[in-house]
Scaffold this motif. Structure first.
Motif, short mmCIF file in Angstrom:
data_model
loop_
_atom_site.label_atom_id
_atom_site.label_comp_id
_atom_site.label_asym_id
_atom_site.label_seq_id
_atom_site.Cartn_x
_atom_site.Cartn_y
_atom_site.Cartn_z
N PHE A 137 0.79 -1.23 0.00
CA PHE A 137 0.00 0.00 0.00
C PHE A 137 0.82 1.29 0.00
CE2 PHE A 137 -3.16 -3.02 1.67
CZ PHE A 137 -4.22 -2.73 0.82
N ASN A 138 2.02 1.27 0.56
CA ASN A 138 2.77 2.52 0.66
C ASN A 138 3.22 3.02 -0.70
OD1 ASN A 138 2.41 2.27 3.38
ND2 ASN A 138 4.56 2.04 3.91
N ALA A 314 -6.35 8.99 -0.68
CA ALA A 314 -7.57 8.60 -1.38
C ALA A 314 -7.69 9.30 -2.73
CB ALA A 314 -8.79 8.91 -0.51
N LYS A 315 -7.24 10.55 -2.79
CA LYS A 315 -7.30 11.29 -4.05
C LYS A 315 -6.24 10.81 -5.03
CE LYS A 315 -9.00 15.55 -1.88
NZ LYS A 315 -8.68 16.98 -1.61
N ALA A 316 -5.05 10.53 -4.51
CA ALA A 316 -3.94 10.15 -5.38
C ALA A 316 -4.02 8.68 -5.81
CB ALA A 316 -2.61 10.42 -4.67
N HIS A 317 -4.52 7.83 -4.93
CA HIS A 317 -4.55 6.38 -5.20
C HIS A 317 -5.88 5.80 -4.74
CE1 HIS A 317 -0.21 6.64 -5.93
NE2 HIS A 317 -0.11 7.32 -4.80
N PRO A 318 -6.95 6.14 -5.42
CA PRO A 318 -8.29 5.74 -4.95
C PRO A 318 -8.49 4.23 -4.87
CG PRO A 318 -8.39 6.65 -7.17
CD PRO A 318 -7.02 6.94 -6.65
N ASN A 322 -9.41 2.28 -1.40
CA ASN A 322 -10.61 1.47 -1.22
C ASN A 322 -10.27 0.05 -0.81
OD1 ASN A 322 -12.33 3.61 -1.89
ND2 ASN A 322 -12.30 3.12 -4.08
N GLU A 323 -9.21 -0.48 -1.42
CA GLU A 323 -8.80 -1.83 -1.05
C GLU A 323 -8.32 -1.88 0.40
OE1 GLU A 323 -5.32 -5.07 -1.92
OE2 GLU A 323 -5.78 -3.66 -3.54
N PHE A 324 -7.57 -0.87 0.81
CA PHE A 324 -7.08 -0.81 2.18
C PHE A 324 -8.25 -0.84 3.16
CE2 PHE A 324 -5.90 1.50 6.03
CZ PHE A 324 -4.69 0.90 6.37
N ASN A 325 -9.25 -0.03 2.91
CA ASN A 325 -10.40 0.02 3.81
C ASN A 325 -11.17 -1.29 3.82
OD1 ASN A 325 -9.96 2.63 4.73
ND2 ASN A 325 -11.12 3.57 3.07
#
Length: 682
Positions: A137-138, A314-318, A322-325
């Motif tokens: 994710f990072n 969220a803006k840069a990597h939506p 979403n997957e993280f959440n």
């Protein structure tokens, strides 16, 4: 320095007073580790008492869980929803302060500890999860997963063999954000440990590839804090040897085994107060000390900063956001059910003969690519357990993207590390070994059930069907041993479709572990009809029923013995005997169905007019509740033998002919046949 002392003494007094009030518990370790706790929780640990589930919090594991009053005192003092009344109710029924820390009971407790060494292995799993989540994710300028895992351990944790298994692997994987603080006090229940624990522990951890700092005065907050700061800057896991005195502050119990596991007594408590210059009454914390401990504002500020970063993330990597959440909530992807249904439909259509371990791998190949949280592994048996899937990649130090862990020959650590992975959040771990070696990992399997973690244990070579390896490798009592663990679903599927059902049910679970007992030998396809497939999702169902004759015999079977029962049914029908076959791949799930459903499947309305016989290549003890006193069980209540599988099934009386003969004997086959036909619907 003075405030540090008072903060530490607050822990000592809360621990001693709580144990005394309960007249039960372990005051010595919390009293000895008080300054270690001040250094970590007061100066380094990133956490928010207002949100114990903040994803980017540092994790704290108290592996020596008998010292539970240490973590309860810390949670109370730093601002968690653990009021003083709960500390007064230490070790009382339904309190939030049980005798050993339990995850999901006490806010802020990360894992259930008590069986020594397992908390340390859980911490390895948490640190591994942090690494894998960060790798995935990072992104540049967005370290959304960036936290440490801290673990307190005692001498007992390090005596347990699981500590070697887990820490050896942690070193090989270079889990640099794992920091272990060793409470080295030289005392266990039996007294001074020197005669039975003479390890050079520091050298042992250096040999694992850990960063080791020795000679730390565990009662010097600044010294411990400096060691933690040093550990945070190293690329390998760190082991900090903190020399302490068990029961520190108790004039007559310090450095004695009596400080370990019994109340100090009222007279000694008075002396403790005098020695510590503690004037407050039991369970009263001076406001100055309470303010020094309170982490509420600091924690909320840290989480708010992370939340602002997540807003920009969220803006840069939506998609990643979403997957993280989704992974944090444990929810499956929206299209999971459709893909699972498609895979099962294909499995039905193909109706192939195969080992259920191979069917398991086929299921992984179908579902794992769209479940990035799914992390596999094996205890050095990948080619036998078939726990890898296409392009899964291996987890390696210094590399990204792997989804399969080579745990090595470390069954116990593997199971406990998987618990840590699941506790961390964002991961769905599974791992494999032979079913017979579930004995090695049993206590960690039990802990996953106690914590209600959705861990999947893949246990292959499920019976005497593995053949020539003999009784050391042939599980006999293991299926019922696992079925006996509360809140664990133990599956023994009969074919490829039931194997897929088992996997789908295991993945749907969010608060229950699963054990999949899978065959080495090929098994024919048995389940094809949609109605039967739905029945498999209930753990037990009518797989087959005679259409020409009234049912006189009900055969219950699992795994490879379902096929034996099916062929036996054909032979019995040739003698005008009606048969129902009940496949029961998961007794635990079947037992959770309605009484009406269970009674209908087992034809209980017919009472003893139906002969019920259970068939399984394992011990018989658990089947009697389904067949009744007038029923029968065909199984194995001895250890296995070494020989070809076909010969073993013949030797142990688990062939079609043996089943037919047993049925005929029990029916006293001179009884005239009743040709009235039963309703075959469920």
């Amino acid at each position: 320095m003075i405030l540090h002392n008072e903060m530490a003494n607050a822990i000592r007094m809360l621990a001693a007073d709580s144990v005394q009030t309960a007249n039960s518990g372990h005051p010595g370790a919390p009293m000895g580790m008080a300054e270690m706790a001040v250094a970590l929780w007061g100066e380094h640990l990133a956490h928010n008492p207002a949100d114990p589930a903040w994803p980017n919090r540092d994790r704290f594991v108290l592996s020596n869980g008998h010292a539970s009053m240490l973590v309860y005192a810390l949670l109370h003092l730093t601002g968690y929803q653990l009021p003083m009344d709960e500390l007064k109710r230490f070790r009382q029924l339904h309190s939030k302060t049980p005798g050993h820390p339990e995850a999901h009971i006490t806010p802020g407790v990360e894992t259930t500890t008590g069986p020594l060494g397992q908390g340390l292995a859980n911490a390895v799993g948490m640190a591994l999860a942090e690494k894998l989540m960060a790798d995935h994710f990072n992104q540049d300028d967005f370290p959304v997963v960036d936290h440490y895992t801290y673990c307190f351990v005692g001498d007992g944790c390090l005596m347990e063999g699981i500590s070697h298994e887990a820490c050896s692997l942690a070193g090989a994987l270079e889990l640099g954000k794992l920091i272990v603080l060793y409470d080295s006090n030289g005392i266990s229940i039996d007294g001074q440990i020197t005669p039975w624990f003479g390890d050079d522990t520091a050298e042992r951890f250096r040999a694992y590839g850990w960063h080791v700092i020795e000679g730390i005065d565990g009662h010097d907050v600044d010294a411990v804090s400096r060691a933690i700061a040093s550990a945070k800057s190293t690329p390998t896991p760190s082991f900090l040897v903190c020399n302490t005195h068990i029961g520190a502050g108790s004039p007559n119990r310090v450095n004695t085994a009596r400080a370990h596991g019994e109340p100090l007594g009222e007279n000694e408590l008075k002396l403790v107060r005098e020695q510590l210059n503690w004037a407050s009454a039991p369970f009263v914390i001076p406001e100055k000390i309470r303010q020094a401990w309170d982490n509420t504002a600091k924690g909320e500020k840290a989480q708010a900063s992370w939340a602002r970063m997540m807003h920009n993330y969220a803006k840069a990597h939506p998609d990643l956001y979403n997957e993280f959440n989704r992974r944090q909530t444990g929810e499956l992807p929206d299209d999971f059910e459709a893909k699972a249904a498609n895979h099962m439909a294909q499995t039905c259509q193909q109706a192939q003969t195969m080992a259920t371990r191979k069917a398991s791998q086929n299921c992984l190949n179908a579902l794992a690519p769209d479940l990035p949280e799914l992390l596999g592994g094996s205890a050095d048996l990948t080619g036998s357990n078939l726990t890898n899937f296409t392009d899964c990649g291996a987890v390696r130090a210094g590399e990204k993207g792997g989804r399969h862990v080579n745990y090595g020959v470390r069954e116990f650590a593997m199971a406990a590390i998987m618990n840590g992975l699941a506790l961390h959040g964002g991961m769905r771990p599974y791992g494999g070994t032979f079913a017979v070696f579930s004995d090695y990992s049993r206590n960690a399997i039990r802990m996953s059930a106690l914590m209600r973690l959705p861990v999947v244990h893949v246990l292959t070579h499920d019976s005497i069907g593995l053949g020539e390896d003999g009784p050391t490798h042939q599980p006999i009592e293991h299926a019922w041993s696992l079925r006996a663990i509360p809140d664990l679903d133990t599956w023994r599927p009969c074919d490829a479709l039931e194997t897929s059902v088992a996997w789908v049910c295991a993945l749907r679970q969010r608060k229950r572990p699963s054990a999949l007992l899978l065959s080495r030998q090929n098994l024919p396809a048995m389940v094809t009809e949609a109605a039967q497939q739905l029945g498999a999702f209930k753990g037990g169902y009518s797989l087959y029923q005679s259409e020409k004759f009234k049912v006189r015999v009900l055969l219950i079977a699992t795994g490879s013995e379902v096929h034996v029962a099916r062929i036996a049914a054909n032979q019995l029908e040739s003698q005008n005997i009606g048969v129902r076959i009940v496949s029961m791949p998961c007794t635990n799930l079947f037992d959770r169905q309605s009484q009406e459903y269970r009674a209908k499947v087992l034809m209980m309305e017919r009472g003893d007019s139906v002969l019920r016989i259970a068939i399984e290549a394992g011990c018989t003890q658990g089947w009697w509740k389904y067949v009744g006193f007038k029923g029968d069980v065909m199984g194995i209540d001895t250890f296995g033998e070494s020989g070809p599988a076909v010969e073993l099934f013949q030797h142990f009386g688990l062939t079609t002919q043996h089943v037919v003969n047993r049925v005929l004997q029990r029916l006293e086959h001179n009884e005239p046949a009743n040709t009235e036909v039963d309703d075959v619907t469920l």
